[in-house]
Design an enzyme around this catalytic site. Structure first.
Site, PDB file in Angstrom:
ATOM      1  N   CYS A   1      72.597  72.785  55.946  1.00 56.98           N
ATOM      2  CA  CYS A   1      71.819  72.958  57.173  1.00 56.98           C
ATOM      3  C   CYS A   1      70.591  72.044  57.173  1.00 56.98           C
ATOM      4  CB  CYS A   1      71.412  74.421  57.273  1.00 56.98           C
ATOM      5  SG  CYS A   1      70.700  74.828  58.848  1.00 56.98           S
TER       6      CYS A   1
ATOM      7  N   TYR B   1      75.397  56.260  41.204  1.00 60.87           N
ATOM      8  CA  TYR B   1      74.396  57.007  41.966  1.00 60.87           C
ATOM      9  C   TYR B   1      75.091  58.071  42.824  1.00 60.87           C
ATOM     10  CZ  TYR B   1      71.674  53.055  40.357  1.00 60.87           C
ATOM     11  OH  TYR B   1      71.090  52.125  39.552  1.00 60.87           O
TER      12      TYR B   1
ATOM     13  N   PRO C   1      73.075  46.836  33.179  1.00 58.65           N
ATOM     14  CA  PRO C   1      73.815  47.004  34.438  1.00 58.65           C
ATOM     15  C   PRO C   1      74.278  48.449  34.610  1.00 58.65           C
ATOM     16  CG  PRO C   1      75.196  45.935  32.819  1.00 58.65           C
ATOM     17  CD  PRO C   1      73.850  46.127  32.179  1.00 58.65           C
ATOM     18  N   GLY C   2      74.143  48.974  35.787  1.00 55.08           N
ATOM     19  CA  GLY C   2      74.590  50.339  36.058  1.00 55.08           C
ATOM     20  C   GLY C   2      75.659  50.303  37.129  1.00 55.08           C
ATOM     21  N   ARG C   3      75.204  50.131  38.367  1.00 56.35           N
ATOM     22  CA  ARG C   3      76.082  50.175  39.538  1.00 56.35           C
ATOM     23  C   ARG C   3      77.264  49.206  39.430  1.00 56.35           C
ATOM     24  NH1 ARG C   3      73.597  50.894  44.866  1.00 56.35           N
ATOM     25  NH2 ARG C   3      71.675  50.443  43.763  1.00 56.35           N
TER      26      ARG C   3
HETATM   27  C1  PLP Z   1      64.947  49.966  34.523  1.00 60.40           C
HETATM   28  C2  PLP Z   1      66.304  49.984  35.175  1.00 60.40           C
HETATM   29  N1  PLP Z   1      67.340  49.380  34.524  1.00 60.40           N
HETATM   30  C3  PLP Z   1      68.590  49.378  35.076  1.00 60.40           C
HETATM   31  C4  PLP Z   1      68.845  49.972  36.304  1.00 60.40           C
HETATM   32  C5  PLP Z   1      70.252  49.902  36.845  1.00 60.40           C
HETATM   33  O1  PLP Z   1      70.331  49.175  38.018  1.00 60.40           O
HETATM   34  P1  PLP Z   1      71.751  48.859  38.716  1.00 60.40           P
HETATM   35  O2  PLP Z   1      72.495  50.157  38.820  1.00 60.40           O
HETATM   36  O3  PLP Z   1      71.362  48.301  40.047  1.00 60.40           O
HETATM   37  O4  PLP Z   1      72.457  47.871  37.830  1.00 60.40           O
HETATM   38  C6  PLP Z   1      67.794  50.608  36.990  1.00 60.40           C
HETATM   39  C7  PLP Z   1      68.017  51.236  38.295  1.00 60.40           C
HETATM   40  O5  PLP Z   1      67.158  51.462  39.086  1.00 60.40           O
HETATM   41  C8  PLP Z   1      66.489  50.617  36.409  1.00 60.40           C
HETATM   42  O6  PLP Z   1      65.452  51.207  37.028  1.00 60.40           O
END
Ligand code: PLP
Length: 233
Positions: free
Chosen positions: A162, A190, A94-96
């Site tokens: 610009c 992001y 998980p990132g976002r």
């Molecule tokens: C392979 C992979 N894992 C994890 C992520 C994280 O995704 P998210 O930020 O939607 O949880 C991404 C994002 O594009 C990804 O490409």
């Protein structure tokens, strides 16, 4: 690919991974992906591979406007109950969903410009600082940090770079004057990671607020930082 890996004698297949996309709000899609990975891993195990990991990727959706977020604990409980009888370790990426809603981009209004058709608020952040709205028209809430005693008007909020795409929001009802501070919401993922020095602009500082404590975790860049990699020829 799995067959090639084992035939090579040098690659030992330990797991399979997937990432089916971002901003997923449908639990069934995540479970469908899990079941598909289990099906593939069962097939590979029968072929003699000793799989130990299943990687489900990331993609858990967060709310930018009024999207209904997944209840992650419920989803995980289901995932774990499906995986428990199988001898496989779960990996998530998980990132976002960890940091997205935790960050705001603070920006100062530099200039208010009225044209017959539009009111522009030109702010001191640009597409280089926060690319999502400009890159894929992502919607981010924009609010005024200290509300001024000014009439609310619809503004197009734009950056100073610009480029016609240097836009943060259209038709935003805001009460502004020059010097107002705006908060661009949900910029924790992001955001800084996608920022750049485009147009020789210096990257902003990053501030972490933890309980009552305010910490500068990345200082604002200087021109020396920008020129450091340049070489005399
Ligand atoms: C392979 C992979 N894992 C994890 C992520 C994280 O995704 P998210 O930020 O939607 O949880 C991404 C994002 O594009 C990804 O490409």
């Amino acid at each position: 690919m799995a067959r090639k890996a084992s035939e090579s004698g040098s690659v030992n297949l330990k797991g399979i991974a997937s990432h089916v996309g971002s901003q997923i709000f449908d639990k069934e899609l995540i479970l469908e992906n899990l079941n598909l990975l289990i099906e593939i891993s069962t097939h590979l195990t029968k072929q003699g591979h000793n799989l130990r990991y299943l990687d489900l990727g990331g993609g858990f959706g967060i709310s930018y406007q009024e999207e209904k977020e997944l209840k992650i604990d419920e989803v995980l409980t289901e995932i774990i109950s499906i995986l428990e009888p199988l001898n496989l370790n779960l990996i998530l990426e998980p990132g976002r969903s960890i940091s997205g809603n935790a960050g705001v981009l603070l920006s100062k209004v530099e200039y208010l410009k009225k044209t017959p058709d539009l009111n522009f608020a030109v702010i001191d952040s640009g597409m280089n600082d926060f690319l999502r709205p400009s890159l894929y028209q992502a919607w981010h809430d924009i609010s005024v940090v200290e509300t001024k005693d000014k009439k609310e008007l619809f503004y197009k909020v734009v950056g100073p770079v610009c480029e016609s795409g240097d836009t943060f929001g259209e038709e935003r009802l805001l009460s502004l004057d020059e010097n107002s501070i705006l908060a661009i919401h949900d910029a924790g993922a992001y955001g800084h990671a996608m920022s750049s020095n485009y147009n020789s602009r210096l990257k902003s500082s990053e501030i972490l607020i933890e309980d009552e404590e305010i910490k500068v975790i990345r200082r604002r860049e200087t021109f020396d930082d920008l020129l450091r990699q340049e070489r005399d020829v």
